[in-house]
Scaffold this active site. Structure first.
Site, mmCIF file in Angstrom:
data_model
loop_
_atom_site.group_PDB
_atom_site.id
_atom_site.type_symbol
_atom_site.label_atom_id
_atom_site.label_comp_id
_atom_site.label_asym_id
_atom_site.label_seq_id
_atom_site.Cartn_x
_atom_site.Cartn_y
_atom_site.Cartn_z
ATOM 1 N N HIS A 80 -77.525 6.017 66.570
ATOM 2 C CA HIS A 80 -76.336 5.091 67.823
ATOM 3 C C HIS A 80 -77.439 4.613 68.556
ATOM 4 C CE1 HIS A 80 -72.812 5.258 69.559
ATOM 5 N NE2 HIS A 80 -72.865 4.830 69.761
ATOM 6 N N HIS B 35 -70.288 -1.626 66.257
ATOM 7 C CA HIS B 35 -68.648 -1.371 66.650
ATOM 8 C C HIS B 35 -68.450 -2.973 67.837
ATOM 9 C CE1 HIS B 35 -67.410 1.917 64.901
ATOM 10 N NE2 HIS B 35 -67.883 2.116 64.539
ATOM 11 N N GLU C 249 -75.371 2.318 71.386
ATOM 12 C CA GLU C 249 -74.311 1.970 72.046
ATOM 13 C C GLU C 249 -75.463 0.962 73.182
ATOM 14 O OE1 GLU C 249 -71.100 1.677 72.827
ATOM 15 O OE2 GLU C 249 -71.791 0.770 74.137
ATOM 16 N N GLU D 2 -66.305 -2.746 63.124
ATOM 17 C CA GLU D 2 -64.659 -1.702 63.587
ATOM 18 C C GLU D 2 -64.689 -3.142 63.808
ATOM 19 O OE1 GLU D 2 -64.009 1.533 66.653
ATOM 20 O OE2 GLU D 2 -64.994 0.010 67.951
ATOM 21 N N GLU E 179 -59.446 -4.498 69.753
ATOM 22 C CA GLU E 179 -58.513 -3.386 69.835
ATOM 23 C C GLU E 179 -57.089 -3.271 70.411
ATOM 24 O OE1 GLU E 179 -61.920 -0.887 71.187
ATOM 25 O OE2 GLU E 179 -62.765 -1.751 68.893
ATOM 26 N N GLU F 269 -59.693 5.960 65.136
ATOM 27 C CA GLU F 269 -60.295 6.605 66.453
ATOM 28 C C GLU F 269 -59.470 6.722 68.420
ATOM 29 O OE1 GLU F 269 -64.201 4.809 68.002
ATOM 30 O OE2 GLU F 269 -63.399 2.929 69.016
#
Ligand code: NOJ
Ligand code: CA
Length: 701
Positions: free
Chosen positions: A411, A481, A413, A500, A186, A506
């Site tokens: 989701h 992600h 995570e 991602e 990222e 974001e």
């Protein structure tokens, strides 16, 4: 030997020896051996040489220009402890493949797979008897190679200490790079000459929360995009990353050379293999046209066909989500925060908005217990993936969504605690199915547990692939992600819709943001390996609606956000902004409602990495086309010929473009919507603002 299409030429040996080689016989000669092979259109030439001591080198030319100068390889095994670098060639096989296949979803309805293959069987010269196969495939748009360890007497369980594959370059190319961080991709891209790559500086300037220790070496990630002084575009990546760590590249600035560096595990080993075993393909995509790099299907072609036979549950889709409001400070993931976003009432509002606007699904983040405890990282069991917060009525929302014909996206995570997720996977997927859900957005924020493993190592690569496979068995679609960057595996697991694995939109919400050129680089780098969940569609560029002190903003114009639905390919696309921000611009939101997410055809009309991209795509099963065009911080005029349209047909073009005075920094939300009739002879000239873009819907009349 399947045929003689491959041109095998032993420069200093006799035709008798050539014949022996063609028959696959073992040969020993003191002379240097050279083998030439060509792509079907002959534009790409691969040369293989064996030096007198047994080392093998390859080189690649494109229309007589050097792409890769003679480059060698070696394997260091940690178990058994030995170096494989000198070989006897015991067989040479060649084959020609020209086939087509239909992806479950994609940029094209049909993909052509046309290449020349050359396979060398090598035996270690150091008398271990170990056999290694080196497979080359030469396509019209590039070349690839992989290593195979076939079943054999002298090697069964073995450990790779290093695979050092070289890419010796013919010049000090312009390079689009991010640091070779084993835990995250990222980063902002930096564009420099190869010799000016300064990884430590790029890491110091980075304001994101990263997990890695600053790098002391010039190591970069792939896909690595380069451009030569003569205008040749070269992209190096890998395909079919299975049961192996990701490949990063170490730069030798003196030799202008790149060498693979495999991501290690917790104890420093690279890969644990059992023969028969294969490495991923090392890919070199090359063209003198930047547009051809973006159109390449080589990486997909190098992956195995779908492992899922009944693919009817897999559907490209658009979604909104209880998500951007957390970045705007309106709400939070954590229910103890006093401003919980994932409440029953709030999620119903999103379901209503989706249902009213023909959006397929709603992502809900912060629905489950654990967010109150997840900060700080490296904690064992934060989430269990099956326990909603008290203010989130899972049964009621499942019922409500079903009644409104909208899907809720789960989701997961993991907070990097992957052992914990592995324990819960089956239970979590059954829970989803029982509540009418069939898509997951997963996440791997933070350092990995088991401790010492990296996001890009073999253990995690196997985890991501196992998740895709298991979700396939449960008929679930995946959007991962923070995984390792993709390598075309969506061909094998077409339920793996996107990842991602790069710096998404974001970052504009919580950091200094993305540069206006960012989205012109992504398709040449990260997206070469597969679709990205970039989360486009932000309409209110400043994030100060709910928090006046919030200074973060998106570094594009509004219509550039629309263009991204076409220029950044993905079969799942989020309409990432909050409904209240869309409601202020329903005329522009119409494009998001209309745009397709699956395509019969794609034309890259113009492209230059770091500068601009214009792409046209034909909606799957329809006669309508969509165009997206984006630029970097510089204004430009895009000139597009509509010569891809069907002759004799008229189309209504709805053009969403930057207003005259639009600017990504000072005036990002100024746009115009115009209509005009076009046909195959039309040439449009459209002004694009600094940091801007435009989107066009072409509806056949
Ligand atoms: C990072 C992801 O990219 C983002 O989309 C998500 O909201 C957070 N992690 C929390 O999981
Ligand atoms: Ca630029």
């Amino acid at each position: 030997m399947n045929n003689f299409i491959v041109q095998l030429l032993f420069m200093k040996t006799s035709s008798f020896l050539i014949l022996l080689f063609l028959l696959g016989s073992a040969i020993s000669t003191s002379a240097q051996k050279t083998i030439h092979t060509y792509s079907p259109n002959k534009k790409i030439q691969l040369h293989i040489e064996q030096s007198v001591d047994g080392a093998i080198t390859y080189s690649i030319n494109y229309k007589e220009q050097a792409v890769i100068l003679p480059s060698t390889f070696n394997f260091k095994l940690n178990k058994p402890n030995l170096l494989l670098n000198k070989f006897t060639i015991t067989a040479i096989d060649s084959s020609r493949v020209n086939e087509s296949w239909k992806p479950v979803w994609g940029e094209l309805a049909t993909i052509q797979n046309n290449y020349q293959e050359l396979a060398l069987t090598l035996t270690d010269k150091n008398n271990t008897g170990i056999v290694l196969k080196l497979i080359y495939r030469v396509f019209d748009g590039g070349a690839a190679f992989r290593y195979e360890f076939p079943t054999q007497q002298n090697l069964k369980h073995f450990i790779i200490g290093d695979e050092l594959s070289q890419f010796n370059l013919a010049g000090n190319h312009k390079t689009f790079w991010i640091p070779g961080d084993f835990d995250t991709n990222e980063y902002r891209y930096t564009t420099t000459k190869l010799t000016e790559v300064d990884v430590a500086k790029a890491q110091q300037e980075e304001d994101a929360i990263l997990t890695a220790i600053p790098l002391a070496v010039s190591r970069v990630q792939t896909p690595l995009m380069m451009k030569t002084d003569k205008g040749l575009y070269i992209n190096i990546h890998e395909a079919a990353l299975v049961n192996y760590p990701a490949m990063h590249l170490l730069i030798d600035k003196e030799k202008l050379s790149l060498t693979t560096q495999l991501v290690p595990d917790a104890v420093g080993n690279k890969a644990y293999l059992i023969a028969p075993a294969k490495t991923p393909w090392r890919t070199i995509i090359v063209s003198d046209q930047a547009t051809e790099i973006l159109a390449s299907k080589m990486i997909l072609n190098l992956n195995e066909p779908s492992a899922i036979t009944n693919t009817s549950f897999i559907k490209p889709q658009k979604f909104v989500g209880v998500w951007w409001e957390m970045f705007n400070g309106k709400s939070a993931w954590d229910s103890t925060s006093g401003k919980h976003g994932a409440t029953t009432a709030n999620v119903k509002k999103y379901i209503d908005f989706a249902s009213k606007n023909g959006i397929d699904a709603v992502l809900v983040e912060g629905w489950n217990r654990g967010w109150e405890d997840w900060s700080g990282q490296w904690k064992e069991n934060v989430f269990d993936f099956i326990t909603p917060y008290g203010d989130y009525d899972m049964n009621e929302l499942s019922r409500y969504a079903k009644a409104k014909k909208v899907k809720i996206i789960m989701h997961h995570e993991t907070s990097g605690s992957v052992t914990n997720y592995e324990r819960y996977m089956d239970t979590a997927y059954r829970y989803m199915i029982n509540h009418g859900m069939n898509s997951v957005k997963s996440g791997y924020v933070g350092k990995i547990i088991p401790r010492g493993e990296y996001h890009d190592g073999q253990w995690m690569v196997n985890h991501y692939n196992r998740v895709a496979e298991k979700m396939g068995a449960y008929k679930i679609m995946l959007d991962a992600h923070e995984p390792v960057r993709p390598t075309g595996l969506s061909r094998t697991y077409p339920n793996w819709m996107a990842s991602e694995a790069a710096r998404g939109n974001e970052f504009n919400g919580f950091s200094r943001g993305n540069l206006p050129e960012h989205e012109t680089i992504l398709p040449f780098t990260r997206i070469m390996g597969g679709p990205m969940d970039y989360t486009p569609g932000i309409f209110r560029m400043k994030l100060d609606r709910y928090d006046r002190n919030k200074k973060n903003k998106v570094h594009t114009t509004l219509t550039k956000q629309l263009a991204l639905y076409v220029t950044l390919y993905s079969p799942i696309q989020m309409a990432a902004d909050m409904p209240e921000n869309y409601e202020a611009h329903m005329d522009a939101f119409q494009f998001i409602k209309d745009v397709a997410v699956d395509w019969d055809d794609t034309k890259i009309l113009e492209a230059e990495p770091g500068d601009y991209i214009t792409t046209a795509r034909k909606a799957k099963g329809k006669q309508d086309w969509f165009i997206g065009s984006i630029t970097d911080e510089n204004a430009r005029i895009a000139t597009l010929s509509m010569n891809f349209l069907t002759a004799g047909k008229k189309y209504e073009a709805t053009i969403y473009r930057d207003a005259i005075n639009a600017h990504y920094d000072s005036n990002p939300e100024a746009y115009l919507i115009e209509k005009q009739t076009v046909d195959i002879n039309t040439v449009l000239s459209i002004a694009v603002a600094p940091g801007g873009g435009f989107a066009i819907r072409l509806k056949q009349l």
